[in-house]
Design a protein around this motif. Sequence first.
Motif, PDB file in Angstrom:
ATOM      1  N   SER A   5      10.181 -19.840  -2.498  1.00 47.92           N
ATOM      2  CA  SER A   5      11.510 -19.780  -1.892  1.00 47.92           C
ATOM      3  C   SER A   5      11.913 -18.325  -1.709  1.00 47.92           C
ATOM      4  N   GLY A   6      12.807 -18.080  -0.769  1.00 49.72           N
ATOM      5  CA  GLY A   6      13.263 -16.720  -0.511  1.00 49.72           C
ATOM      6  C   GLY A   6      12.221 -15.842   0.135  1.00 49.72           C
ATOM      7  N   LEU A   7      11.245 -16.431   0.841  1.00 51.09           N
ATOM      8  CA  LEU A   7      10.151 -15.665   1.433  1.00 51.09           C
ATOM      9  C   LEU A   7      10.266 -15.651   2.953  1.00 51.09           C
ATOM     10  N   SER A   8      11.473 -15.481   3.459  1.00 46.30           N
ATOM     11  CA  SER A   8      11.716 -15.625   4.894  1.00 46.30           C
ATOM     12  C   SER A   8      11.024 -14.563   5.734  1.00 46.30           C
ATOM     13  N   LEU A   9      10.680 -13.423   5.142  1.00 49.32           N
ATOM     14  CA  LEU A   9      10.033 -12.351   5.897  1.00 49.32           C
ATOM     15  C   LEU A   9       8.531 -12.281   5.641  1.00 49.32           C
ATOM     16  N   ALA A  10       7.953 -13.298   5.009  1.00 50.71           N
ATOM     17  CA  ALA A  10       6.526 -13.292   4.691  1.00 50.71           C
ATOM     18  C   ALA A  10       5.670 -13.335   5.956  1.00 50.71           C
ATOM     19  N   ALA A  11       4.516 -12.634   5.915  1.00 52.75           N
ATOM     20  CA  ALA A  11       3.596 -12.602   7.051  1.00 52.75           C
ATOM     21  C   ALA A  11       2.176 -12.383   6.548  1.00 52.75           C
ATOM     22  N   HIS A  12       1.215 -12.776   7.356  1.00 54.79           N
ATOM     23  CA  HIS A  12      -0.211 -12.541   7.121  1.00 54.79           C
ATOM     24  C   HIS A  12      -0.687 -12.975   5.728  1.00 54.79           C
ATOM     25  N   PRO A  13      -0.554 -14.256   5.398  1.00 52.08           N
ATOM     26  CA  PRO A  13      -1.045 -14.725   4.094  1.00 52.08           C
ATOM     27  C   PRO A  13      -2.564 -14.658   4.009  1.00 52.08           C
ATOM     28  N   ALA A  14      -3.062 -14.363   2.802  1.00 53.59           N
ATOM     29  CA  ALA A  14      -4.504 -14.325   2.530  1.00 53.59           C
ATOM     30  C   ALA A  14      -4.743 -15.026   1.205  1.00 53.59           C
ATOM     31  N   VAL A  15      -5.585 -16.049   1.200  1.00 52.17           N
ATOM     32  CA  VAL A  15      -5.854 -16.856   0.008  1.00 52.17           C
ATOM     33  C   VAL A  15      -6.960 -16.207  -0.821  1.00 52.17           C
ATOM     34  N   SER A  16      -6.775 -16.166  -2.133  1.00 57.09           N
ATOM     35  CA  SER A  16      -7.766 -15.575  -3.040  1.00 57.09           C
ATOM     36  C   SER A  16      -9.057 -16.385  -3.031  1.00 57.09           C
ATOM     37  N   PRO A  17     -10.176 -15.786  -3.439  1.00 53.78           N
ATOM     38  CA  PRO A  17     -11.451 -16.510  -3.430  1.00 53.78           C
ATOM     39  C   PRO A  17     -11.436 -17.812  -4.224  1.00 53.78           C
ATOM     40  N   ASP A  18     -10.663 -17.869  -5.329  1.00 52.16           N
ATOM     41  CA  ASP A  18     -10.621 -19.100  -6.121  1.00 52.16           C
ATOM     42  C   ASP A  18      -9.553 -20.076  -5.628  1.00 52.16           C
ATOM     43  N   GLY A  19      -8.802 -19.686  -4.599  1.00 50.53           N
ATOM     44  CA  GLY A  19      -7.814 -20.574  -4.014  1.00 50.53           C
ATOM     45  C   GLY A  19      -6.541 -20.742  -4.811  1.00 50.53           C
ATOM     46  N   ARG A  20      -6.329 -19.951  -5.849  1.00 50.57           N
ATOM     47  CA  ARG A  20      -5.162 -20.124  -6.709  1.00 50.57           C
ATOM     48  C   ARG A  20      -3.991 -19.219  -6.360  1.00 50.57           C
ATOM     49  N   ARG A  21      -4.218 -18.172  -5.588  1.00 55.36           N
ATOM     50  CA  ARG A  21      -3.162 -17.206  -5.278  1.00 55.36           C
ATOM     51  C   ARG A  21      -3.159 -16.875  -3.787  1.00 55.36           C
ATOM     52  N   VAL A  22      -2.017 -16.446  -3.330  1.00 54.31           N
ATOM     53  CA  VAL A  22      -1.860 -16.037  -1.934  1.00 54.31           C
ATOM     54  C   VAL A  22      -1.240 -14.646  -1.909  1.00 54.31           C
ATOM     55  N   ALA A  23      -1.879 -13.732  -1.216  1.00 58.14           N
ATOM     56  CA  ALA A  23      -1.297 -12.412  -0.971  1.00 58.14           C
ATOM     57  C   ALA A  23      -0.668 -12.421   0.416  1.00 58.14           C
ATOM     58  N   PHE A  24       0.412 -11.688   0.579  1.00 65.23           N
ATOM     59  CA  PHE A  24       1.065 -11.616   1.881  1.00 65.23           C
ATOM     60  C   PHE A  24       1.914 -10.357   1.934  1.00 65.23           C
ATOM     61  N   SER A  25       2.342 -10.002   3.129  1.00 65.48           N
ATOM     62  CA  SER A  25       3.245  -8.870   3.284  1.00 65.48           C
ATOM     63  C   SER A  25       4.658  -9.393   3.486  1.00 65.48           C
ATOM     64  N   MET A  26       5.632  -8.659   2.932  1.00 61.52           N
ATOM     65  CA  MET A  26       7.035  -9.037   3.078  1.00 61.52           C
ATOM     66  C   MET A  26       7.888  -7.793   2.869  1.00 61.52           C
ATOM     67  N   GLY A  27       8.756  -7.523   3.815  1.00 62.25           N
ATOM     68  CA  GLY A  27       9.595  -6.336   3.697  1.00 62.25           C
ATOM     69  C   GLY A  27       8.821  -5.034   3.692  1.00 62.25           C
ATOM     70  N   GLY A  28       7.630  -5.034   4.304  1.00 65.49           N
ATOM     71  CA  GLY A  28       6.828  -3.820   4.381  1.00 65.49           C
ATOM     72  C   GLY A  28       5.937  -3.552   3.189  1.00 65.49           C
ATOM     73  N   HIS A  29       5.864  -4.509   2.226  1.00 66.00           N
ATOM     74  CA  HIS A  29       5.024  -4.306   1.048  1.00 66.00           C
ATOM     75  C   HIS A  29       4.213  -5.565   0.719  1.00 66.00           C
TER      76      HIS A  29
END
Length: 422
Positions: free
Chosen positions: A320-344
């Motif tokens: 929740s509260g991830l309205s500016l999220a972009a470019h998600p990338a799933v970790s090799p084990d599928g348990r985590r997602v990295a993404f950019s939001m607010g320039g970081h």
Amino acid sequence: MTGGPGTLPASAVAAPAAAPPAGQYGCWAWKSDAADAQGKRRPYQELGSVLLDGKGGYRLQGGTRTGQGGYAPDAAQKGYRFSGGPLTKYLPVFSEQLRLDAGTTVRVDTLNFRDAGANEDKAFWCELVSRPAAGSALTPMGRVLYGLHFQGGQPDQEHPDVQDSPATLVALDLKTARTSALFGASFSTGNVTQSISISAGPGNLWVYGKVGQQTVVLVRPSGQVFREIKRDDLDGDVRLSRDSRQVAFRSAKTVGDTLVSGMQVIDQRGHDVAYFRDFGSADWLPDGRLVAATLEKPETLKPGLYLLSPKGGKVTPLGSGLSLAAHPAVSPDGRRVAFSMGGHLWVIGTDGSGLKQLSSGKGTEDLPGWSPDGQALVAMRRSEDSLYGLVVYPLSGQPPIQLVDTEKHWLSSDVPLIWLNK
């Protein structure tokens, strides 16, 4: 150990440091139009060195100017003031960073000198390269794939193995620091490859999208084409599922008089499997679902991250509260997602837990890609000076490591970063 010169201004990942350590700093000046005897461009020129004694004294030696004097902190300038000798008129700023140098992570302490009364051409910088303390820094391994645009179609000495091309896909070997064009791919400006995705599935396929030609291309790692699929609605961000059986890409098509954008899923033969409106980027989970980010202004749902199920069409919010999220990338084990939001950069669990900000400070980061062991991210970073670089961010909290930072070519901000183990 010696390190190659960095770019001027200082790297985006450099941070203000307490005091410059004692040692001999090699110095360079930025000469963008200079050339060597063979006519090849040389964007920098060696100037000798500055020796700091650690007690407030310096000596300039080995170049066209020599002399000695002192240095001390200057709170007003947020840097250091040199007094006496040839460096009196300069306003140096000290910073430190970690950088990958031919397969080894090194610490680079930098003094940036700018003439207080002259333009940028009068600036130069000096570097002291050393090994970081044992266990304090990660040494990245493998290869990183990224997109590259050359200024005026001309490669530079940072990429000697890449053919002259306005745009290309590049593989950077982190052990040797050598680069090469990925399976010889070279595209004119109108046919720039805007996305590449790697599959570790049984099919052993890679996929990329030739957006200018509206073609999804499935290839073997050798570069042999497995299948080309024409898609008039192809708009970028092509992603191959973990089992190599499905492809997702950003789609743009006209419905009536309206241009509609979303995430299209097709099978290996190009048949439609599912369509999700208002999504702009996505990555695959091992179970066949997608983690997707909405467009900036979606029309049919709230902005944020979602889990998409091509089988059944279910759409479930992630976090929740991830309205500016972009470019998600799933970790090799599928348990985590990295993404950019607010320039970081941010990381969140695929169950919606553990939201964590990974990067901060001046400049912006985007296009995260996971290391093969899931312990670090590589991302594209844009500095305050609008220079693009590739930077590794360890999840352990260790300092970031600069991979690529150069002013004479541009990294493509359209191509997701891929980190391979070999």
